[in-house]
Motif scaffolding. Sequence first.
Motif, PDB file in Angstrom:
ATOM      1  N   ALA A 116       0.835  -1.207   0.000  1.00  0.00           N
ATOM      2  CA  ALA A 116       0.000   0.000   0.000  1.00  0.00           C
ATOM      3  C   ALA A 116       0.869   1.256   0.000  1.00  0.00           C
ATOM      4  CB  ALA A 116      -0.915   0.000   1.218  1.00  0.00           C
ATOM      5  N   THR A 117       0.508   2.218  -0.853  1.00  0.00           N
ATOM      6  CA  THR A 117       1.259   3.483  -0.933  1.00  0.00           C
ATOM      7  C   THR A 117       0.369   4.710  -0.837  1.00  0.00           C
ATOM      8  OG1 THR A 117       1.102   3.516  -3.365  1.00  0.00           O
ATOM      9  CG2 THR A 117       3.043   2.430  -2.387  1.00  0.00           C
ATOM     10  N   ARG A 118      -0.968   4.529  -0.907  1.00  0.00           N
ATOM     11  CA  ARG A 118      -1.887   5.674  -0.947  1.00  0.00           C
ATOM     12  C   ARG A 118      -2.826   5.629   0.256  1.00  0.00           C
ATOM     13  NH1 ARG A 118      -4.063   4.080  -6.776  1.00  0.00           N
ATOM     14  NH2 ARG A 118      -4.000   2.116  -5.612  1.00  0.00           N
ATOM     15  N   LEU A 119      -2.819   6.711   1.013  1.00  0.00           N
ATOM     16  CA  LEU A 119      -3.627   6.824   2.224  1.00  0.00           C
ATOM     17  C   LEU A 119      -4.588   7.997   2.100  1.00  0.00           C
ATOM     18  CD1 LEU A 119      -4.286   6.367   5.297  1.00  0.00           C
ATOM     19  CD2 LEU A 119      -2.300   7.837   5.782  1.00  0.00           C
ATOM     20  N   THR A 120      -5.806   7.807   2.580  1.00  0.00           N
ATOM     21  CA  THR A 120      -6.745   8.914   2.729  1.00  0.00           C
ATOM     22  C   THR A 120      -7.178   8.998   4.186  1.00  0.00           C
ATOM     23  OG1 THR A 120      -7.635   9.025   0.489  1.00  0.00           O
ATOM     24  CG2 THR A 120      -9.102   9.690   2.248  1.00  0.00           C
ATOM     25  N   LEU A 121      -7.117  10.185   4.732  1.00  0.00           N
ATOM     26  CA  LEU A 121      -7.602  10.465   6.080  1.00  0.00           C
ATOM     27  C   LEU A 121      -8.844  11.328   5.967  1.00  0.00           C
ATOM     28  CD1 LEU A 121      -7.303  10.734   9.235  1.00  0.00           C
ATOM     29  CD2 LEU A 121      -5.916  12.774   8.753  1.00  0.00           C
ATOM     30  N   ILE A 122      -9.930  10.914   6.621  1.00  0.00           N
ATOM     31  CA  ILE A 122     -11.143  11.716   6.685  1.00  0.00           C
ATOM     32  C   ILE A 122     -11.282  12.233   8.107  1.00  0.00           C
ATOM     33  CG2 ILE A 122     -13.628  11.796   6.318  1.00  0.00           C
ATOM     34  CD1 ILE A 122     -13.354   9.382   4.491  1.00  0.00           C
ATOM     35  N   GLY A 123     -11.179  13.552   8.258  1.00  0.00           N
ATOM     36  CA  GLY A 123     -11.235  14.158   9.580  1.00  0.00           C
ATOM     37  C   GLY A 123      -9.986  14.966   9.862  1.00  0.00           C
ATOM     38  N   THR A 124     -10.151  16.073  10.567  1.00  0.00           N
ATOM     39  CA  THR A 124      -9.014  16.954  10.858  1.00  0.00           C
ATOM     40  C   THR A 124      -8.944  17.314  12.337  1.00  0.00           C
ATOM     41  OG1 THR A 124     -10.349  18.921  10.339  1.00  0.00           O
ATOM     42  CG2 THR A 124      -9.053  17.955   8.538  1.00  0.00           C
ATOM     43  N   GLY A 125      -9.610  16.543  13.192  1.00  0.00           N
ATOM     44  CA  GLY A 125      -9.635  16.837  14.616  1.00  0.00           C
ATOM     45  C   GLY A 125      -8.415  16.315  15.343  1.00  0.00           C
ATOM     46  N   ALA A 126      -8.521  16.248  16.668  1.00  0.00           N
ATOM     47  CA  ALA A 126      -7.370  15.911  17.512  1.00  0.00           C
ATOM     48  C   ALA A 126      -6.829  14.511  17.262  1.00  0.00           C
ATOM     49  CB  ALA A 126      -7.761  16.067  18.981  1.00  0.00           C
ATOM     50  N   GLN A 127      -7.684  13.573  16.823  1.00  0.00           N
ATOM     51  CA  GLN A 127      -7.235  12.203  16.577  1.00  0.00           C
ATOM     52  C   GLN A 127      -6.550  12.038  15.228  1.00  0.00           C
ATOM     53  OE1 GLN A 127      -7.459   9.700  18.674  1.00  0.00           O
ATOM     54  NE2 GLN A 127      -9.089  10.152  20.112  1.00  0.00           N
ATOM     55  N   ALA A 128      -6.703  13.004  14.339  1.00  0.00           N
ATOM     56  CA  ALA A 128      -6.342  12.808  12.936  1.00  0.00           C
ATOM     57  C   ALA A 128      -4.856  12.547  12.708  1.00  0.00           C
ATOM     58  CB  ALA A 128      -6.797  14.015  12.119  1.00  0.00           C
ATOM     59  N   ALA A 129      -4.005  13.382  13.269  1.00  0.00           N
ATOM     60  CA  ALA A 129      -2.572  13.282  12.967  1.00  0.00           C
ATOM     61  C   ALA A 129      -1.992  11.929  13.361  1.00  0.00           C
ATOM     62  CB  ALA A 129      -1.813  14.413  13.670  1.00  0.00           C
ATOM     63  N   ASP A 130      -2.413  11.396  14.505  1.00  0.00           N
ATOM     64  CA  ASP A 130      -1.874  10.108  14.941  1.00  0.00           C
ATOM     65  C   ASP A 130      -2.368   8.949  14.086  1.00  0.00           C
ATOM     66  OD1 ASP A 130      -0.024  10.654  16.955  1.00  0.00           O
ATOM     67  OD2 ASP A 130      -1.611  11.001  18.423  1.00  0.00           O
ATOM     68  N   GLN A 131      -3.493   9.118  13.405  1.00  0.00           N
ATOM     69  CA  GLN A 131      -3.914   8.098  12.449  1.00  0.00           C
ATOM     70  C   GLN A 131      -2.899   7.993  11.310  1.00  0.00           C
ATOM     71  OE1 GLN A 131      -7.071   6.207  12.854  1.00  0.00           O
ATOM     72  NE2 GLN A 131      -6.386   7.014  14.816  1.00  0.00           N
ATOM     73  N   VAL A 132      -2.470   9.141  10.823  1.00  0.00           N
ATOM     74  CA  VAL A 132      -1.476   9.166   9.746  1.00  0.00           C
ATOM     75  C   VAL A 132      -0.138   8.632  10.239  1.00  0.00           C
ATOM     76  CG1 VAL A 132      -0.203  10.659   8.156  1.00  0.00           C
ATOM     77  CG2 VAL A 132      -2.646  11.067   8.578  1.00  0.00           C
ATOM     78  N   ARG A 133       0.292   9.095  11.404  1.00  0.00           N
ATOM     79  CA  ARG A 133       1.581   8.636  11.936  1.00  0.00           C
ATOM     80  C   ARG A 133       1.609   7.121  12.092  1.00  0.00           C
ATOM     81  NH1 ARG A 133       0.644  13.278  15.827  1.00  0.00           N
ATOM     82  NH2 ARG A 133       1.878  15.026  14.984  1.00  0.00           N
ATOM     83  N   ALA A 134       0.502   6.554  12.526  1.00  0.00           N
ATOM     84  CA  ALA A 134       0.447   5.112  12.738  1.00  0.00           C
ATOM     85  C   ALA A 134       0.543   4.341  11.429  1.00  0.00           C
ATOM     86  CB  ALA A 134      -0.839   4.749  13.474  1.00  0.00           C
ATOM     87  N   VAL A 135      -0.211   4.774  10.418  1.00  0.00           N
ATOM     88  CA  VAL A 135      -0.170   4.081   9.137  1.00  0.00           C
ATOM     89  C   VAL A 135       1.215   4.216   8.511  1.00  0.00           C
ATOM     90  CG1 VAL A 135      -1.114   4.011   6.793  1.00  0.00           C
ATOM     91  CG2 VAL A 135      -2.647   4.315   8.743  1.00  0.00           C
ATOM     92  N   LEU A 136       1.812   5.385   8.615  1.00  0.00           N
ATOM     93  CA  LEU A 136       3.151   5.581   8.047  1.00  0.00           C
ATOM     94  C   LEU A 136       4.211   4.768   8.782  1.00  0.00           C
ATOM     95  CD1 LEU A 136       1.716   7.779   6.427  1.00  0.00           C
ATOM     96  CD2 LEU A 136       3.655   9.288   6.877  1.00  0.00           C
TER      97      LEU A 136
END
Length: 301
Positions: A116-136
């Motif tokens: 997997a190389t393509r990620l989509t995040l839906i949401g920009t609240g307090a939980q959002a950034a750590d969702q990206v950090r975890a997947v990366l």
Amino acid sequence: MKVLTAADVRRTVSMPAAIDAVREGFLELAAGNFVLPARQIFGDGTVLVMSAYHSPTGTAVVKKIGINLSQVPAIRATVIWTGGGEQLVADGTSITTLRTGAVVGVATDLLAPPDATRLTLIGTGAQAADQVRAVLAVRRIATTTIAGRNERRATELAKTLASEFPTVAFTPTTSIDDAIATPDIICCATSSTTPLFTADALPQNVHVNAIGAFRPTMRELPRDLLATADLVMVDQREAALEESGEIIDALAKGALKESDLLELGTALTTKPNPTGRTVFKSVGVGCQDWSIARALANSDD
């Protein structure tokens, strides 16, 4: 007694370390080593109390959470850890976002395509950034689309994450339909009470994480996705049946059976080999807080 601020928590436990800690916590849960009382809910869900007791070590964690969806961050919490003659009090807001990201990292590592190389995040609240950090932390993501109702907040989050991950291309958008057309992985982190998209709008091969809806009245995922996904995994079946609006709705309408729900701890002990569309739904359980608190308590800092 250790007293730790949000900065202390972040400095002490990195996202990769948090993922390892939470993975171990769910293995302990699968082994039957936790006592997890039902989450106590007060004030129509504005105050929550969660606890977990780890029988083999005699250690325990209690978290008090205040929730106000009109403020940023929406969740404010305090965590107390005790065991072995040691007590720790820590900022629970940072622990909550860190452990929620970490469980998504564990699930994504199990279910998402290895390439997997393509990620989509839906949401920009307090939980959002750590969702990206975890997947990366578990996949070599090249492009990330951040979809939010507020263009400014989506742009600001994209800039913040781009400075942290300079090799990843971040694109903000206000169009969820465009954002979910081609990704390999989707993370939903919103307070929505209605599904964010339809299953028809998704790629045929995609892994979807959903962590934002934590009340029976909230729903991020559409019923047709849960009905047609090749695999639906939850953090804990009992918690999902009590608190996940999506799961409760799908069961009530006959789109899912309880036996269709794979628990994360079980998947870690008997790893699935999924194809097509997969879903991970988390409402959060106490062993996640215990896992991060244990890492903090055992740190030399």
